[in-house]
Design a protein around this motif. Sequence first.
Motif, PDB file in Angstrom:
ATOM      1  N   GLY A   1       0.828  -1.191   0.000  1.00  0.00           N
ATOM      2  CA  GLY A   1       0.000   0.000   0.000  1.00  0.00           C
ATOM      3  C   GLY A   1       0.868   1.248   0.000  1.00  0.00           C
ATOM      4  N   PHE A   2       0.228   2.371   0.253  1.00  0.00           N
ATOM      5  CA  PHE A   2       0.941   3.657   0.267  1.00  0.00           C
ATOM      6  C   PHE A   2       1.485   3.974   1.665  1.00  0.00           C
ATOM      7  N   MET A   3       2.623   4.625   1.690  1.00  0.00           N
ATOM      8  CA  MET A   3       3.105   5.321   2.874  1.00  0.00           C
ATOM      9  C   MET A   3       3.525   6.733   2.448  1.00  0.00           C
ATOM     10  N   SER A   4       3.294   7.712   3.337  1.00  0.00           N
ATOM     11  CA  SER A   4       3.525   9.116   2.992  1.00  0.00           C
ATOM     12  C   SER A   4       4.801   9.653   3.636  1.00  0.00           C
ATOM     13  N   TYR A   5       5.635  10.266   2.806  1.00  0.00           N
ATOM     14  CA  TYR A   5       6.844  10.951   3.249  1.00  0.00           C
ATOM     15  C   TYR A   5       6.591  12.453   3.099  1.00  0.00           C
ATOM     16  N   THR A   6       6.748  13.198   4.187  1.00  0.00           N
ATOM     17  CA  THR A   6       6.443  14.631   4.174  1.00  0.00           C
ATOM     18  C   THR A   6       7.653  15.437   4.638  1.00  0.00           C
ATOM     19  N   ALA A   7       7.877  16.567   3.959  1.00  0.00           N
ATOM     20  CA  ALA A   7       8.958  17.473   4.349  1.00  0.00           C
ATOM     21  C   ALA A   7       8.604  18.877   3.901  1.00  0.00           C
ATOM     22  N   ASP A   8       9.160  19.861   4.601  1.00  0.00           N
ATOM     23  CA  ASP A   8       8.978  21.254   4.200  1.00  0.00           C
ATOM     24  C   ASP A   8      10.223  21.751   3.474  1.00  0.00           C
ATOM     25  N   PHE A   9      10.013  22.690   2.557  1.00  0.00           N
ATOM     26  CA  PHE A   9      11.138  23.356   1.907  1.00  0.00           C
ATOM     27  C   PHE A   9      10.755  24.818   1.684  1.00  0.00           C
ATOM     28  N   GLU A  10      11.765  25.649   1.475  1.00  0.00           N
ATOM     29  CA  GLU A  10      11.514  27.082   1.356  1.00  0.00           C
ATOM     30  C   GLU A  10      12.194  27.638   0.111  1.00  0.00           C
ATOM     31  N   LEU A  11      11.455  28.482  -0.625  1.00  0.00           N
ATOM     32  CA  LEU A  11      11.994  29.187  -1.784  1.00  0.00           C
ATOM     33  C   LEU A  11      12.227  30.641  -1.409  1.00  0.00           C
ATOM     34  N   THR A  12      13.376  31.142  -1.792  1.00  0.00           N
ATOM     35  CA  THR A  12      13.702  32.537  -1.448  1.00  0.00           C
ATOM     36  C   THR A  12      13.102  33.521  -2.432  1.00  0.00           C
ATOM     37  N   GLU A  13      12.667  33.019  -3.597  1.00  0.00           N
ATOM     38  CA  GLU A  13      12.035  33.889  -4.591  1.00  0.00           C
ATOM     39  C   GLU A  13      11.048  33.061  -5.416  1.00  0.00           C
ATOM     40  N   ASP A  14      10.173  33.743  -6.115  1.00  0.00           N
ATOM     41  CA  ASP A  14       9.201  33.050  -6.958  1.00  0.00           C
ATOM     42  C   ASP A  14       9.936  32.214  -8.011  1.00  0.00           C
ATOM     43  N   ALA A  15       9.354  31.025  -8.295  1.00  0.00           N
ATOM     44  CA  ALA A  15       9.936  30.126  -9.301  1.00  0.00           C
ATOM     45  C   ALA A  15       8.889  29.849 -10.374  1.00  0.00           C
ATOM     46  N   ALA A  16       9.258  30.138 -11.625  1.00  0.00           N
ATOM     47  CA  ALA A  16       8.314  29.929 -12.734  1.00  0.00           C
ATOM     48  C   ALA A  16       8.101  28.451 -13.016  1.00  0.00           C
ATOM     49  N   ALA A  17       9.093  27.644 -12.738  1.00  0.00           N
ATOM     50  CA  ALA A  17       8.969  26.206 -12.991  1.00  0.00           C
ATOM     51  C   ALA A  17       9.884  25.464 -12.032  1.00  0.00           C
ATOM     52  N   CYS A  18       9.329  24.475 -11.338  1.00  0.00           N
ATOM     53  CA  CYS A  18      10.104  23.675 -10.383  1.00  0.00           C
ATOM     54  C   CYS A  18      10.026  22.211 -10.791  1.00  0.00           C
ATOM     55  N   THR A  19      11.127  21.524 -10.677  1.00  0.00           N
ATOM     56  CA  THR A  19      11.190  20.101 -10.983  1.00  0.00           C
ATOM     57  C   THR A  19      11.630  19.339  -9.744  1.00  0.00           C
ATOM     58  N   LEU A  20      10.897  18.301  -9.394  1.00  0.00           N
ATOM     59  CA  LEU A  20      11.265  17.423  -8.291  1.00  0.00           C
ATOM     60  C   LEU A  20      11.966  16.194  -8.854  1.00  0.00           C
ATOM     61  N   THR A  21      13.183  15.949  -8.399  1.00  0.00           N
ATOM     62  CA  THR A  21      13.929  14.761  -8.793  1.00  0.00           C
ATOM     63  C   THR A  21      14.060  13.855  -7.584  1.00  0.00           C
ATOM     64  N   ILE A  22      13.524  12.652  -7.688  1.00  0.00           N
ATOM     65  CA  ILE A  22      13.474  11.751  -6.532  1.00  0.00           C
ATOM     66  C   ILE A  22      14.701  10.864  -6.463  1.00  0.00           C
ATOM     67  N   GLY A  23      15.171  10.385  -7.610  1.00  0.00           N
ATOM     68  CA  GLY A  23      16.264   9.419  -7.599  1.00  0.00           C
ATOM     69  C   GLY A  23      15.699   8.019  -7.554  1.00  0.00           C
ATOM     70  N   GLU A  24      16.218   7.169  -6.676  1.00  0.00           N
ATOM     71  CA  GLU A  24      15.719   5.798  -6.586  1.00  0.00           C
ATOM     72  C   GLU A  24      14.364   5.790  -5.895  1.00  0.00           C
ATOM     73  N   LEU A  25      13.421   5.061  -6.484  1.00  0.00           N
ATOM     74  CA  LEU A  25      12.070   4.999  -5.943  1.00  0.00           C
ATOM     75  C   LEU A  25      11.575   3.568  -6.003  1.00  0.00           C
ATOM     76  N   CYS A  26      11.039   3.089  -4.905  1.00  0.00           N
ATOM     77  CA  CYS A  26      10.465   1.742  -4.856  1.00  0.00           C
ATOM     78  C   CYS A  26       8.977   1.845  -4.491  1.00  0.00           C
ATOM     79  N   TYR A  27       8.011   1.939  -5.487  1.00  0.00           N
ATOM     80  CA  TYR A  27       8.293   1.779  -6.899  1.00  0.00           C
ATOM     81  C   TYR A  27       7.469   2.765  -7.719  1.00  0.00           C
ATOM     82  N   ALA A  28       6.556   3.486  -7.092  1.00  0.00           N
ATOM     83  CA  ALA A  28       5.753   4.521  -7.747  1.00  0.00           C
ATOM     84  C   ALA A  28       5.290   5.481  -6.660  1.00  0.00           C
ATOM     85  N   ALA A  29       4.918   6.703  -7.088  1.00  0.00           N
ATOM     86  CA  ALA A  29       4.562   7.690  -6.068  1.00  0.00           C
ATOM     87  C   ALA A  29       3.618   8.739  -6.630  1.00  0.00           C
TER      88      ALA A  29
END
Length: 818
Positions: free
Chosen positions: A743-771
């Motif tokens: 089943g699903f398990m949730s990983y949560t974290a906060d992050f902060e941007l110092t300025e507006d971002a027109a486009a952000c990309t999240l790169t996870i790396g190794e993942l077992c197996y979908a999210a």
Amino acid sequence: MKPTAPDPAQLADLFPLSDETPISYRPIIVWAINDRTDPEKSRSQLDGFAACGYGGVMIMPWGGLPNEFMDDAWLDAVSCILEHAATLGLEIWIWDDWIFGSGSAGGTLTENPAYRAKGLQKAIDLIIEAGEVLDIPVPPRTIAAATFDVDKFGCPITRAVPQKNESGDMIRFEAKVRSRLVVVCWQYISGFVHSIRSHCRFLDPAISAEDCNIFINDDRNAWSVDMLNPEATQGFLDRIHERYRARLSSHFGVTLKGFFYDEPKVSTTRPWTTDFAARFQANMGYDITDLLPEIEIEYLMDSGDHGQWLRPEAVQRARADYYDVWTSLMAESFYQPIHQWCSRYGVIATGHQLGDNSLEEMKYGGGVFFKNLSHSDLPGVDTITGQIKPGLFDDSPRYAGSIANSLGKSRAMSESFAVYGHGVTPDQMRYVCVQQILRGVNTFFVKLSNYNREQALHFHPPELSNANPMIKHYGPMFCEMISRVTRLLNGGRPDRAVALYVPLDNLYNTDLTFAAPTDEIARQLTYNQVDYDYVWDGDITGMAAAADGITAAGGRTYTHLLVPPEAIMSDAIRGQIDTLDRDRGVVQHVQADTLRDLICALRESDSFLNVVSEDVPVAMRRRTAESGETICLFLNESATAESLTLRLVRQARVHEIALDSGQMTCCAQGTAGTSLTIDFQRAQSKLLFFEPVDTLDADSDKPDAAAPQQITDWTLKLPDGDAVTIAGEFPDWQDLGYGSYTGFMSYTADFELTEDAAACTLTIGELCYAAAIHVDGQKIADTVFSPFAAELGSLDAGRHTLEIKVLNTLANAVLGDP
């Protein structure tokens, strides 16, 4: 460079299909009916298949089905399925027997001994010393008998002297020198025949796993069928296909698309049939009967069988002719009548044979792949048990793609994922399918889903229905990706290609020395990004010389015909090859020291893209629109990261098409001569769109990329509601006490941007197996394919909450804690 790209919807117009086979590009799920059906349950499961994104369903009778063979209740159940599938827009296909191999009609056909498989047998093989006298009755079913003078090894030193061969006669022989008597008979034979009866054993918990071994657990009451007897094939069609037609003909060619045969076989490399001698003479012009003792005899010495070198040339030729004829008879007596029947009634004939995973396997009891599958609307292969994986070169899917290309067929298929296990993931499925798409396959029958999932969950996994959470949540993305990629790669104009000759005479002579060098040529062509098809004698016979190479019967043009080392060719084929060449250099007899120069010449003559890199294990396939746009699919088939450098021949803008969403992003541009390096992670695939342009965007339009931000201090929410703070490495779920949890398990974290971002990309790396990716409580994207990244869109400056809901596989719930 502007981060804009053409509308993905325009690609269908740029790459129109010339597809005369109106079937879906979405995968087709194999549905194992392993219990008595219920109309409501059948409709519910069909709804589930549609929700998972499948384009069709193949109905397969399976172990546990209580119906009598092809009874009215079964036909009622199939009719109910067809009617509901029509309302959902799902195609229906029918597995053409009651398990496998196809042809015995659930064992009912071979209740008549006339239709049972037959094979040659040395009933008598006896050394008679000088001065000895032998009186021996001719055994039943004798075809031929002969004596030879032999040496100390028992090897013949003279040609055969025929002896009496009528059953009941006596063979009287007085040996003047050391001699050998060989009597060849035919006998009924059978290989494994799996039926719903034998497969019921897998459902009985009282029977051990050893006794349920699929390789020994066959139906002892069912015989292999005589694949060389067209009357047997007609009996098969009468018992199955005609029964379906009598009841379901209104669905033929509409919802019911076709019939699928699975692993037909002769169960021996020495098959026989009642009129074999007459049909052999009609094909070859001479009688093989008296030659059979010489063909069957082995030339044994200390190090093994030397028959290939010591057997007289005429006998070796007859031995090869025998193999040629029986494999032709199999194609003409089984595959061709099925193809003709399906064509007559507006349905598709498809499936795959036994022995389609390598060139070496083609010498066994499945017959010759290229002969058999030429009698198919949808030539196919089988990929099972992790056969295709990173780091392993497996070119067998190209066998099916090659037949389709050379004969002008628009589709080729694969039965995929049988026995891949419950741990199969969408990314693994992506790799397996893309690897085959690059080799010409564009239709996938994915195996399987059980009707009664509880009683068969442990048998023949994976379960690819919505009972599997991975498929329930991410099956639609996988199916849409397959549909998108196969459709694009089947539109427009194909790439330039060469033909790689498979010398069948080597197989006929049981000389497999050609296989390794042919595989090496294929590997080098693939990993130097040269497109090619395998061709065989039937293709060569139908080829004609063309201004830019040679053209196959189906219209495919090849710039060169490559003949591998150690190829044995008949005089007729050699003559046809010489006619095609006419001293133009079109035919290349490849040697190890000439292959590199040949590949360089093939690559440098390209009209749009030159590949600069050499020997990079990245496979490539492309299609070109009439207006010059080009689609390229790439797959890193290595288990490590790789880079491939291309050179643009024309000025162009390059866009990457996301496999999961289909969205295009401009990633590069350049004038003619510009080099473009594409980086690949392990097993990664990329789909690129090359757009010729008159002008390029100014470099100043390209926004500066912000420095990447590492997100730390994660919290993991467990299924019981507790939370775990993660300070370092992410823990294994097994170590948290959830090894048997799916089943699903949730990983949560906060992050902060110092300025507006027109486009952000999240790169996870190794993942077992979908999210599933959520930002500030809103779902943004799903990620299921490597390299496991997600576009988050524009984000304002300030603090944000990222939640990644990770899903594991069904294997945990099925197998539990180790």
